[in-house]
Design an enzyme around this catalytic site. Structure first.
Site, PDB file in Angstrom:
ATOM      1  N   GLU A 170       3.222   7.326   6.557  1.00 50.65           N
ATOM      2  CA  GLU A 170       3.459   8.600   6.417  1.00 50.65           C
ATOM      3  C   GLU A 170       3.905   9.418   7.632  1.00 50.65           C
ATOM      4  O   GLU A 170       2.989  10.123   8.229  1.00 50.65           O
ATOM      5  CB  GLU A 170       1.998   9.269   5.943  1.00 50.65           C
ATOM      6  CG  GLU A 170       1.616   8.972   4.528  1.00 50.65           C
ATOM      7  CD  GLU A 170       0.319   9.627   4.107  1.00 50.65           C
ATOM      8  OE1 GLU A 170      -0.319  10.481   4.861  1.00 50.65           O
ATOM      9  OE2 GLU A 170       0.053   9.434   2.836  1.00 50.65           O
ATOM     10  N   GLU A 373      -0.449   4.144  -1.930  1.00 46.79           N
ATOM     11  CA  GLU A 373      -1.709   4.918  -1.788  1.00 46.79           C
ATOM     12  C   GLU A 373      -2.021   5.926  -2.966  1.00 46.79           C
ATOM     13  O   GLU A 373      -1.191   6.452  -3.060  1.00 46.79           O
ATOM     14  CB  GLU A 373      -2.075   5.621  -0.339  1.00 46.79           C
ATOM     15  CG  GLU A 373      -2.349   4.732   0.778  1.00 46.79           C
ATOM     16  CD  GLU A 373      -2.372   5.687   2.036  1.00 46.79           C
ATOM     17  OE1 GLU A 373      -2.949   6.869   1.956  1.00 46.79           O
ATOM     18  OE2 GLU A 373      -2.381   5.302   3.041  1.00 46.79           O
TER      19      GLU A 373
HETATM   20  C1  FCB Z   1      -3.395   9.444   3.667  1.00 52.93           C
HETATM   21  C2  FCB Z   1      -3.541   8.582   4.844  1.00 52.93           C
HETATM   22  C3  FCB Z   1      -4.690   7.861   4.747  1.00 52.93           C
HETATM   23  C4  FCB Z   1      -5.903   8.286   4.162  1.00 52.93           C
HETATM   24  C5  FCB Z   1      -5.454   9.251   2.881  1.00 52.93           C
HETATM   25  C6  FCB Z   1      -6.664   9.813   2.738  1.00 52.93           C
HETATM   26  O1  FCB Z   1      -2.587  10.607   4.402  1.00 52.93           O
HETATM   27  O2  FCB Z   1      -2.267   7.749   4.898  1.00 52.93           O
HETATM   28  O3  FCB Z   1      -4.879   6.936   5.929  1.00 52.93           O
HETATM   29  O4  FCB Z   1      -6.484   8.883   5.338  1.00 52.93           O
HETATM   30  O5  FCB Z   1      -4.437  10.108   3.184  1.00 52.93           O
END
Ligand code: FCB
Length: 484
Positions: A170, A373
């Site tokens: 990110e 994620e």
């Molecule tokens: C994302 C991050 C991860 C975690 C999630 C909830 O932005 O990559 O580390 O904090 O959110």
């Protein structure tokens, strides 16, 4: 329902996973020769993190990794995404190696492979070495070389066993939150020109790391990155104009629709400014026009470096906006209805983001997609019966995974899903307030308690999603599936 009728919704080689990041789980912040990171600095400053929390101990994974790998095995994970802490392996960021740090990751990789779990390594999940921050951090053009050197060191240590790599997690968020808004480490509020300069260096670092992996890896690497997905979905799925609006909102937002506020138009929260350079080799034309007054100098060869070919597109997706096409042919965000469902973080629950997100990203970038994620925080605690009951997480996952299955069924090349997160952990500026885990962590005793969703996800993995078709989480648990 006849269990023999249950149909898997995902292909046999689908990568079922969970994800974590070093600073959020490891603890041992100053142990065995680890150097400090910008997160160690920030989390020790009063008033920065909710309730004064820090990641000094976090989930103590640095000492409890065996137990955590055993949990992953019990869960039936095929793949596990974790990050290497840069200052744990290079305490000053470059130069001197910390063998104890490298040995930790080496043992972890061995244990994963022994448990039949494929390690997926993220090289940078935000814990930038403090020593390099003191030398200018991402504002220093040399940061790309520093990152390449670090990548080479990790490749030397792990690439005889690790083949799956992600360069950066990110970039939009560690730049936007960390360097523009100042709410994440290192807590800067840069001017927009400096912010775009740092962004350019981050992109160069990505490209240099890809090259470093290709040169140094002993086993043929499969390389991607894990940007945040800024997902938009059509308000009316039956209206092609709304599909167009959603695509425009995802990739063509620079045209500055009249509804945008100035702060939004100077936001890095987007897809194409980051992904177009990496995958197409140029910044989006509209961005060059709109941001020309702030743009950094691009030296010759830079775009080739950034454009180093990658093998897959990882993307983190939690939520999305809903779009329709307005009378001027521009996308217009449709406000969420009153009382819309939200997580404990107040992020909107939008399962369709796991359909349109991968679909639109695959369409544009033409690479295999992995959801690196996805998940939610909820208000979990240990119940009187000793269990942790999180029906919301099961329902959320069932809804999101069903939409992902629909993308697969429609031919979108999605090959894996990593749930965020394996464990409850240190959620950056929110400290330990937000619980994202499939496993509950008692931060006083470090006791791990698998939540209901853990057992439910194990069944989803085992049946390749067949249990999703029999309703939401609780329903799936009530009707255990038979053999496929
Ligand atoms: C994302 C991050 C991860 C975690 C999630 C909830 O932005 O990559 O580390 O904090 O959110």
């Amino acid at each position: 329902m006849n269990p023999h009728k249950m149909i898997p919704m995902f292909p046999a080689d689908f990568a079922w996973g969970a994800a974590t990041a070093a600073y959020q789980i490891e603890g041992a912040w100053a142990e065995d020769g680890k150097g400090p990171s910008v997160w160690d600095l920030m989390s020790h400053q009063p008033g920065r993190i909710w309730s004064g929390h820090n990641g000094d101990i976090a989930c103590d994974h640095y000492h409890r990794w065996r137990e955590d790998v055993a949990l992953m095995k019990e869960l039936g994970l095929k793949v596990y995404r974790f990050s290497v802490s840069w200052p744990r392996v290079l305490p000053e960021g470059v130069g001197r190696k910390n063998e104890a740090g490298l040995a930790f990751y080496s043992r972890l990789v061995d244990a994963l492979l022994e448990a039949g779990i494929e390690p997926w390594v993220t090289l940078f999940h935000w814990d930038f070495p403090l020593a390099l921050y003191r030398r200018g951090g991402w504002l220093n053009r040399e940061s790309a070389e520093w990152f390449a050197e670090y990548t080479g060191v990790v490749a030397d240590a792990l690439s005889d066993r690790v083949t799956h790599w992600m360069t950066l997690n990110e970039p939009q968020v560690f730049l936007g939150h960390g360097h523009q808004l100042g709410v994440h480490a290192p807590g800067l509020r840069l001017g927009f020109d400096d912010l775009l300069l740092a962004t350019h260096h981050v992109l160069l670092a990505h490209g240099r790391a890809v090259r470093s992996l290709r040169e140094r890896a002993r086993k043929r690497p499969f390389i991607g990155w894990a940007p945040a997905g800024n997902i938009a979905t059509p308000a009316d799925p039956d209206n092609p104009r709304d599909w167009e609006a959603a695509r425009m909102a995802m990739f063509d937002w620079f045209a500055d629709p009249p509804t945008r506020t100035p702060s939004e138009s100077h936001s890095l929260w987007n897809n194409s400014y980051f992904n177009d350079p990496v995958i197409f080799g140029h910044y989006p034309d509209a961005a060059l026009k709109k941001w020309h007054a702030w743009l950094p100098e691009v030296q010759s060869g830079d775009m080739e470096t950034i454009h180093a070919p990658i093998d897959f597109f990882g993307v983190n997706i939690y939520s999305s906006s809903t779009q329709r096409l307005d009378e001027n042919g521009r996308p217009a965000a449709v406000p969420a209805p009153q009382g819309y469902p939200q997580t404990f973080f107040h992020w909107a629950v939008t399962p369709e983001s796991l359909y349109y997100g991968p679909r639109f990203l695959a369409e544009r970038y033409r690479l295999p997609i992995y959801i690196t994620e996805n998940g939610l925080s909820s208000m979990d605690w240990i119940a009187r019966d000793g269990g942790v009951h999180d029906p919301g997480r099961m329902d959320f996952m069932a809804r999101y995974l069903s939409e992902l299955a629909r993308a697969v069924a429609d031919g979108v090349d999605v090959r894996g899903y990593f749930h965020w997160s394996l464990l409850d952990n240190f959620e950056w500026a929110e400290g330990f307030k937000q619980r994202f885990g499939l496993v509950f962590v008692d931060y006083i005793t470090q006791k791990r308690v698998p939540k209901d969703s853990f057992h439910w996800y194990a069944e989803v993995i085992r049946t390749r999603g067949a249990t999703l078709s029999i309703g939401h989480g609780a329903g799936a648990l009530a009707a255990p599936p038979g053999p496929l």
